[in-house]
Design a protein around this motif. Structure first.
Motif, PDB file in Angstrom:
ATOM      1  N   GLY A  66      -4.512   6.423  -0.414  1.00 25.49           N
ATOM      2  CA  GLY A  66      -5.720   7.578   0.016  1.00 25.49           C
ATOM      3  C   GLY A  66      -6.729   7.619  -1.213  1.00 25.49           C
ATOM      4  O   GLY A  66      -7.996   8.073  -1.312  1.00 25.49           O
ATOM      5  N   ARG A  67      -6.650   7.002  -2.600  1.00 23.17           N
ATOM      6  CA  ARG A  67      -7.643   6.957  -3.820  1.00 23.17           C
ATOM      7  C   ARG A  67      -8.984   5.875  -3.207  1.00 23.17           C
ATOM      8  O   ARG A  67      -9.395   6.496  -3.467  1.00 23.17           O
ATOM      9  N   CYS A  68      -8.247   5.084  -2.416  1.00 23.62           N
ATOM     10  CA  CYS A  68      -9.298   4.237  -2.107  1.00 23.62           C
ATOM     11  C   CYS A  68     -10.514   5.146  -1.267  1.00 23.62           C
ATOM     12  O   CYS A  68     -11.643   5.218  -1.152  1.00 23.62           O
TER      13      CYS A  68
ATOM     14  N   ARG B 192      -7.882   2.573   2.877  1.00 22.18           N
ATOM     15  CA  ARG B 192      -6.645   3.147   3.515  1.00 22.18           C
ATOM     16  C   ARG B 192      -5.776   2.487   5.157  1.00 22.18           C
ATOM     17  O   ARG B 192      -5.418   1.841   4.945  1.00 22.18           O
TER      18      ARG B 192
ATOM     19  N   CYS C 235       0.520  -1.506  -0.318  1.00 20.15           N
ATOM     20  CA  CYS C 235      -0.205  -0.153   0.559  1.00 20.15           C
ATOM     21  C   CYS C 235       0.771   0.932   0.002  1.00 20.15           C
ATOM     22  O   CYS C 235       1.990   1.479   1.061  1.00 20.15           O
ATOM     23  N   THR C 236       0.880   2.413  -0.651  1.00 24.46           N
ATOM     24  CA  THR C 236       1.198   3.416  -1.108  1.00 24.46           C
ATOM     25  C   THR C 236       0.175   4.534  -0.307  1.00 24.46           C
ATOM     26  O   THR C 236       1.265   5.643  -0.292  1.00 24.46           O
ATOM     27  N   GLU C 237      -0.274   4.137   0.412  1.00 23.73           N
ATOM     28  CA  GLU C 237      -0.864   5.265   1.057  1.00 23.73           C
ATOM     29  C   GLU C 237      -1.595   6.512   0.411  1.00 23.73           C
ATOM     30  O   GLU C 237      -1.317   7.607   1.240  1.00 23.73           O
TER      31      GLU C 237
ATOM     32  N   PRO D   2      -4.513   1.748  -7.932  1.00 21.73           N
ATOM     33  CA  PRO D   2      -4.029   1.594  -8.752  1.00 21.73           C
ATOM     34  C   PRO D   2      -2.264   0.737  -8.119  1.00 21.73           C
ATOM     35  O   PRO D   2      -1.865   0.553  -9.867  1.00 21.73           O
ATOM     36  N   VAL D   3      -2.773   0.101  -7.149  1.00 14.04           N
ATOM     37  CA  VAL D   3      -1.331  -1.204  -7.497  1.00 14.04           C
ATOM     38  C   VAL D   3      -2.667  -2.721  -6.991  1.00 14.04           C
ATOM     39  O   VAL D   3      -1.970  -3.539  -6.527  1.00 14.04           O
TER      40      VAL D   3
ATOM     41  N   ILE E  84      -4.474  -3.691  -5.221  1.00 15.08           N
ATOM     42  CA  ILE E  84      -4.796  -3.958  -3.603  1.00 15.08           C
ATOM     43  C   ILE E  84      -6.497  -4.211  -3.476  1.00 15.08           C
ATOM     44  O   ILE E  84      -7.129  -3.601  -3.732  1.00 15.08           O
TER      45      ILE E  84
ATOM     46  N   MET F 202      -5.752  -0.805   5.049  1.00 14.00           N
ATOM     47  CA  MET F 202      -4.134  -1.898   4.530  1.00 14.00           C
ATOM     48  C   MET F 202      -3.329  -1.373   5.884  1.00 14.00           C
ATOM     49  O   MET F 202      -2.120  -2.102   5.434  1.00 14.00           O
TER      50      MET F 202
HETATM   51  S1  SF4 Z   1      -5.431   3.294  -3.156  1.00  9.76           S
HETATM   52 FE1  SF4 Z   1      -4.601   1.394  -2.551  1.00  9.76          FE
HETATM   53  S2  SF4 Z   1      -2.437   1.827  -2.560  1.00  9.76           S
HETATM   54 FE2  SF4 Z   1      -3.205   4.330  -2.752  1.00  9.76          FE
HETATM   55  S3  SF4 Z   1      -4.170   4.250  -0.030  1.00  9.76           S
HETATM   56 FE3  SF4 Z   1      -6.404   2.523  -0.912  1.00  9.76          FE
HETATM   57  S4  SF4 Z   1      -5.188   0.631  -0.535  1.00  9.76           S
HETATM   58 FE4  SF4 Z   1      -3.326   1.601  -0.596  1.00  9.76          FE
END
Ligand code: SF4
Ligand code: SF4
Length: 443
Positions: free
Chosen positions: A316-318, A334, A312-314, A388-389, A391, A337
């Motif tokens: 915050g898009r989620c 976020r 997780c890149t943190e 974007p990755v 998760i 995760m």
């Molecule tokens: S969108 Fe994905 S990478 Fe970004 S905070 Fe949420 S879980 Fe983490």
């Protein structure tokens, strides 16, 4: 005496890579605390996802401005590593711009020019990222879970990248000045479209001062890269490595498809078949009930979910797409995760200290993630779509809910009423099955 810098460099390289390897092994060990999961299906689809989502950054550009900036930083960082390869060879063998003697001159000059342009774009990208975080104060970077270390971590990474790029360009600028002075050891090599604007700052400096600047920037640059490499272990920036396996192992079935427990499905089928002997041993190939339903701690999750937590890149898009969060509920995918990673690292520290995990009276449920958060989820999958990755925070939420329902019978009252109705009436409403068609008589 003349070999001392080479020896020092080799020691620094060995320590940097060695420490990094030790920490990566700890991460692998921690991920293996999760259940094994079969991800041998859909290989072609998985590789396609790696090329499209991880390498191609396809989900990043859904938001074009940050997406484009991220591509600058990502491509720059990856490609500049070719230059790092040259630095490492020079450092070990005491050569200078060793690739110049191996590659055709035109290609070498093109590469150095590309590195400079990319370094400049990385610099612009990270400055704009810093501005978005700290001046523009984008809401998703100022949520509750982003206070303290996560906030500092995001900024430290940006400072690291800024300093590394400035050192790289300074090193080239001093090198360029030394080349034009005809200093021995500094062969005329490379093309410097960006650092040529820094080089005039060094006009009038002696050869000795220029060598000190060039060597100083060279050493700080490579030592900075080794420190950065080791910083990854403590940082959300681990995603620059883990994004690739994480995307490969990401969900490839339709997002709305939930996993059913075979043992429960069998149980239901048996209940509906009056001829089944409930005391008979399960037939071959029929799944047995697991020792524990769902997840209350990280060891109950599977390895892909734990890999998700480290990746997780943190960003915050989620959370910014989560309807529960948007409407003021306590849930942030976020944070789900981040909590999973924090708990996993706590367990990892426990193992480092005791040789094996010694129960510490804590668990992911309640000590990190509250029931209120879990039940606020609408299971809409918006977080999974936005990541974007690749998760999947929802899968962790669902496993923890499963634990609450099946191990603790601790669903919220409204849900318990619905489930009882389904059990008794075959529908979530409190009406007898015999009354189902009453509506047609009403008019
Ligand atoms: S969108 Fe994905 S990478 Fe970004 S905070 Fe949420 S879980 Fe983490
Ligand atoms: S699935 Fe749950 S956590 Fe994810 S966006 Fe929807 S409500 Fe939020």
């Amino acid at each position: 005496m003349q070999y001392i810098p080479n020896i020092l460099f080799s020691i620094a390289l060995a320590v940097g890579i060695g420490y990094f390897t030790i920490n990566i092994r700890k991460i692998i060990r921690n991920i293996k605390l999760g259940h094994e999961i079969d991800a041998s299906d859909n290989t072609a689809q998985r590789w396609s996802n790696v090329f499209r989502i991880a390498l191609g950054q396809s989900k990043m550009v859904v938001r074009p401005i940050p997406g484009l900036l991220h591509i600058f930083v990502y491509v720059g960082f990856v490609i500049i590593n070719i230059e790092v390869l040259e630095i490492i060879i020079d450092g070990i063998f005491g050569t200078h711009r060793v690739l110049f003697s191996i590659l055709p001159t035109g290609l070498y000059n093109f590469l150095i020019a590309s590195f400079e342009i990319l370094a400049f774009l990385v610099l612009i990208g990270v400055i704009l990222f810093w501005t978005r975080r700290n001046i523009q104060k984008l809401k998703r970077f100022w949520a509750n879970e982003m206070k303290g270390w996560p906030k500092n971590d995001g900024n430290i990474i940006l400072y690291f990248e800024m300093v590394l790029m400035v050192l790289f360009l300074t090193m080239n600028a001093a090198d360029q000045s030394l080349q034009s002075l005809g200093a021995s050891h500094y062969v005329e090599a490379g093309s410097f479209p960006i650092s040529q604007f820094i080089a005039p700052l060094f006009n009038g400096l002696s050869e000795g001062t220029l060598i000190a600047i060039e060597r100083g920037a060279w050493w700080l640059h490579i030592l900075g890269i080794l420190v950065f490499l080791n910083y990854l272990y403590f940082s959300k920036h681990l995603h620059i490595i883990l994004a690739f396996p994480n995307v490969y192992f990401g969900k490839v079935v339709p997002k709305g498809k939930f996993k059913n427990l075979d043992s429960v499905t069998n149980e239901v089928k048996m209940m509906m078949d009056p001829n089944v002997d409930p005391f008979a041993a399960p037939a071959e190939g029929v799944a047995e009930a697991p020792a524990k339903f769902g997840a209350s701690d990280v060891m109950d999750l599977n390895r892909i979910q734990l890999l998700n937590a480290y990746t997780c890149t943190e960003c915050g898009r989620c959370t910014s797409e989560c309807p529960a969060n948007i409407t003021g509920k306590k849930l942030s995918p976020r944070k789900i995760m981040m909590d999973t990673r924090d708990r996993l690292e706590e367990i990892g520290e426990n193992i480092n200290k005791n040789g094996e995990f010694k129960p510490d009276g804590k668990q992911l449920l309640d000590d990190y993630i509250s029931r209120e958060e879990l039940w606020a989820c609408t299971t809409c999958n918006a977080c999974v779509e936005a990541c974007p990755v690749s998760i999947d925070p929802l899968s962790i939420i669902m496993d923890m809910r499963q634990y609450l329902v099946m191990e603790q019978s601790a669903a919220p009252t409204e849900l318990n009423v619905s489930m009882t109705n389904i059990e008794n009436n075959g529908a979530p409403w409190p009406y007898n099955q015999m009354d189902r068609l009453n509506w047609k008589d009403e008019n």
